[in-house]
Design an enzyme around this catalytic site. Structure first.
Site, PDB file in Angstrom:
ATOM      1  N   ARG A   9     -27.601  -1.550  12.150  1.00  0.00           N
ATOM      2  CA  ARG A   9     -28.033  -0.222  12.580  1.00  0.00           C
ATOM      3  C   ARG A   9     -27.141   0.891  12.023  1.00  0.00           C
ATOM      4  O   ARG A   9     -27.619   1.984  11.716  1.00  0.00           O
ATOM      5  CB  ARG A   9     -28.046  -0.166  14.109  1.00  0.00           C
ATOM      6  CG  ARG A   9     -28.635   1.106  14.654  1.00  0.00           C
ATOM      7  CD  ARG A   9     -28.731   1.201  16.164  1.00  0.00           C
ATOM      8  NE  ARG A   9     -28.103   0.169  16.956  1.00  0.00           N
ATOM      9  CZ  ARG A   9     -27.436   0.408  18.084  1.00  0.00           C
ATOM     10  NH1 ARG A   9     -27.306   1.656  18.521  1.00  0.00           N
ATOM     11  NH2 ARG A   9     -26.917  -0.577  18.781  1.00  0.00           N
ATOM     12  N   HIS A  19      14.594   1.168 -20.050  1.00  0.00           N
ATOM     13  CA  HIS A  19      13.625   1.403 -18.981  1.00  0.00           C
ATOM     14  C   HIS A  19      12.556   0.314 -18.935  1.00  0.00           C
ATOM     15  O   HIS A  19      11.861   0.167 -17.929  1.00  0.00           O
ATOM     16  CB  HIS A  19      12.960   2.768 -19.157  1.00  0.00           C
ATOM     17  CG  HIS A  19      13.847   3.923 -18.772  1.00  0.00           C
ATOM     18  ND1 HIS A  19      15.179   3.979 -19.088  1.00  0.00           N
ATOM     19  CD2 HIS A  19      13.574   5.077 -18.110  1.00  0.00           C
ATOM     20  CE1 HIS A  19      15.701   5.100 -18.637  1.00  0.00           C
ATOM     21  NE2 HIS A  19      14.751   5.794 -18.034  1.00  0.00           N
ATOM     22  N   GLU A  75      16.420  11.102  -7.166  1.00  0.00           N
ATOM     23  CA  GLU A  75      14.995  10.839  -6.921  1.00  0.00           C
ATOM     24  C   GLU A  75      14.888  10.229  -5.528  1.00  0.00           C
ATOM     25  O   GLU A  75      14.836   9.022  -5.345  1.00  0.00           O
ATOM     26  CB  GLU A  75      14.447   9.934  -8.017  1.00  0.00           C
ATOM     27  CG  GLU A  75      14.550  10.617  -9.383  1.00  0.00           C
ATOM     28  CD  GLU A  75      14.350   9.708 -10.562  1.00  0.00           C
ATOM     29  OE1 GLU A  75      13.996   8.525 -10.359  1.00  0.00           O
ATOM     30  OE2 GLU A  75      14.573  10.162 -11.705  1.00  0.00           O
ATOM     31  N   TYR A 112      16.819  19.729 -20.424  1.00  0.00           N
ATOM     32  CA  TYR A 112      16.711  18.381 -19.844  1.00  0.00           C
ATOM     33  C   TYR A 112      15.821  17.475 -20.696  1.00  0.00           C
ATOM     34  O   TYR A 112      14.721  17.846 -21.106  1.00  0.00           O
ATOM     35  CB  TYR A 112      16.137  18.444 -18.426  1.00  0.00           C
ATOM     36  CG  TYR A 112      15.847  17.065 -17.863  1.00  0.00           C
ATOM     37  CD1 TYR A 112      16.887  16.232 -17.472  1.00  0.00           C
ATOM     38  CD2 TYR A 112      14.541  16.582 -17.784  1.00  0.00           C
ATOM     39  CE1 TYR A 112      16.646  14.964 -16.996  1.00  0.00           C
ATOM     40  CE2 TYR A 112      14.279  15.308 -17.304  1.00  0.00           C
ATOM     41  CZ  TYR A 112      15.339  14.504 -16.916  1.00  0.00           C
ATOM     42  OH  TYR A 112      15.089  13.237 -16.463  1.00  0.00           O
ATOM     43  N   PHE A 141       5.320  14.548 -12.701  1.00  0.00           N
ATOM     44  CA  PHE A 141       5.347  13.079 -12.811  1.00  0.00           C
ATOM     45  C   PHE A 141       5.187  12.386 -11.471  1.00  0.00           C
ATOM     46  O   PHE A 141       4.999  11.178 -11.407  1.00  0.00           O
ATOM     47  CB  PHE A 141       6.682  12.635 -13.421  1.00  0.00           C
ATOM     48  CG  PHE A 141       7.867  13.246 -12.719  1.00  0.00           C
ATOM     49  CD1 PHE A 141       8.243  12.838 -11.451  1.00  0.00           C
ATOM     50  CD2 PHE A 141       8.586  14.262 -13.313  1.00  0.00           C
ATOM     51  CE1 PHE A 141       9.312  13.412 -10.789  1.00  0.00           C
ATOM     52  CE2 PHE A 141       9.664  14.845 -12.666  1.00  0.00           C
ATOM     53  CZ  PHE A 141      10.029  14.420 -11.400  1.00  0.00           C
TER      54      PHE A 141
END
Length: 512
Positions: A282, A84, A412, A54, A327
């Site tokens: 406080r 991309h 994805e 891959y 990733f």
């Protein structure tokens, strides 16, 4: 710090900031080179033997089913950079881009990414010569890494895209030439190795974390000054109270407040003037302390990520190729959402202390801390502005990590939105810095009124005195509206936080 030497394993937050903001030079540790070269050799063997792996000789994402020829393996890598790089929006700030480059180099030096040493060295030279790629801040799902923004980082390495050099935005090729650098052609696996990872969200989140840690100390200083102006009760900060509920942040905040207020005779004890203070005074150890504990947790996660390999596939030191999910940004998205919540709370409680000081019913001082209120509005609208920022922070604190959207033909199918988590956190930090600036300026004014009301017969604490003096050197007491442009005074006060001057001076007398 003269230089930072990267090994892939021990980059810390302080070093990151030194490189990002002080432009400290970076070197590669010789010990990392052998692993990088070994990893690259494995990739070259895979290409030569035409084994199907891959990202080396297949398409990407759901296109992993498509085989790529040996002849096209290099072109494949350039193609993904070109396509991309599809981000949108304002450019990431220079310090964040430098952080992106630094973290990516450090990750690649772990020797599991299969990239050539010469390619890493080019990115290193760009960093050292301050060639800053133009990276639009939007476009990452934080899942298969920060693909779009990282692709924009790589474009100038190929003589493409845009980059800043000496502050000027130029075509990538021109910026490289002006810096004395030559663009390269990517080899097999290199495009993927450069863009697949959590690098952008980590860089943005890391710098936000660093700034937030500083703000947590500023919050203690501002809160101490506000409490002192109200002649608050110090008993709530006693160590004995906090050791029976021993959260580290609470113990540390109480200690800080005691040390900052040490020697103050404005501060009171239970039943001297009142039995109890409002929560915003406080409960500072519990409120600030919760944020401190969160920030320490986030810092731990950030420093793990700075030294992690987050691309895919990973090439082990014995040559195995593993396609996994390093990733994926979820491991950072959740902590960065938590960061936004923690810092938002520092801003929320600060704004409420501001209200207590400018409200005459609560403070016993003139309305809006100005002489002759009515003719003068004083700090009226500074509280409005702080409230607006606090409210904005509440919206920004909605977690990004609970969202997801399917991408890449459903390959994805669960994403982290970590990039948005980091950018939200950055905005919350900026907003909170302004709220704390406002509190510091108003607290200094309130202390001046308090000293006048008490005929200067008391003295300030050792830390609050230094803080008050530092503020007064930069920002004068505001007598009336006609003598001031409030925005300009706020900017002067904020500079004391941005430059670190206020914290530096207080830390000379108080150990945080």
């Amino acid at each position: 710090m003269n230089k930072v030497v990267l090994t892939g394993n021990d980059l810390d937050l302080e070093q990151l900031v030194a490189v990002c903001r002080d432009h400290v030079k970076v070197e590669i540790d010789e010990k990392a080179i052998a692993d990088v070269n070994k990893s690259r050799k494995y990739v070259e063997e895979i290409v030569e033997e035409e084994r199907v792996v891959y990202g080396i000789n297949t398409g990407f994402g759901s296109l992993s089913r498509v085989s790529i020829s040996k002849e096209d393996s290099a072109q494949l890598q350039e193609n993904i950079i070109r396509t991309h790089a599809s981000g949108f929006g304002n450019p990431l700030p220079e310090d964040e881009v430098r952080g992106v480059m630094l973290i990516r180099i450090n990750s690649l030096l772990k020797g599991v990414s299969g990239i050539r040493l010469s390619t890493i060295e080019l990115l290193l030279e760009m960093l050292n010569r301050n060639v800053v790629p133009f990276i639009p801040e939007k476009g990452s799902l934080g899942a298969s890494g920060d693909l779009a923004p990282l692709a924009h980082m790589v474009l100038p390495m190929l003589g493409l895209g845009k980059a800043y050099y000496e502050g000027e935005l130029l075509p990538g090729k021109v910026a490289m030439e002006k810096a004395g650098l030559k663009p390269i052609a990517l080899a097999a696996k290199e495009g993927l190795a450069l863009i697949n990872g959590t690098t952008v969200l980590t860089a943005t989140g890391a710098l936000a974390t660093y700034d937030a840690l500083k703000l947590s100390k500023i919050a203690d200083i501002a809160g101490a000054m506000s409490c002192e102006s109200a002649r608050g009760i110090i008993d709530a900060f006693w160590e004995e109270l906090h050791t029976i509920r021993p959260h580290a942040g609470s113990l540390k905040t109480a200690e800080n407040l005691r040390n900052i207020l040490e020697g103050s005779t404005y501060i009171t004890h239970t039943a001297e003037l009142r039995v109890q203070d409002a929560y915003t005074f406080r409960c500072m150890p519990q409120i600030h302390g919760a944020s401190k504990d969160t920030l320490e947790y986030v810092k731990e996660k950030v420093e793990i990520e700075l030294n992690s390999a987050t691309d895919n596939p990973i090439i082990t030191h014995d040559g195995k190729v593993i396609s996994g999910g390093n990733f994926h940004g979820e491991l950072m998205a959740q902590p960065l959402d938590f960061l936004a919540i923690a810092v938002s709370e520092l801003g929320n409680v600060s704004e409420r202390r501001i209200e207590r000081m400018v409200n005459t019913t609560l403070s016993g001082m003139p309305s809006f801390l100005v002489k002759h209120p009515g003719l003068n509005s004083g700090f009226m609208i500074t509280q409005y502005a702080a409230a607006a920022l606090a409210s904005e922070n509440k919206t920004l604190s909605h977690p990004a990590s609970v969202d997801s959207i399917t991408s890449c033909e459903n390959q994805e199918d669960f994403v982290s939105m970590g990039n948005w988590a980091s950018r939200k956190a950055r905005e919350v930090v900026k907003n909170t810095a302004r709220i704390l600036t406002t509190e510091l300026m108003i607290a200094a004014q309130a202390l001046d009124f308090r000293m006048e009301m008490e005929d200067n017969k008391y003295q300030l604490g050792k830390g609050t005195k230094v803080a008050h003096d530092v503020i007064r050197k930069q920002v004068a007491f505001i007598e009336d509206d006609k003598s001031v442009e409030i925005y300009e005074e706020l900017e002067k006060a904020q500079e004391l936080i941005n430059t670190g001057k206020l914290l530096e001076e207080v830390e000379k007398v108080v150990k945080f």
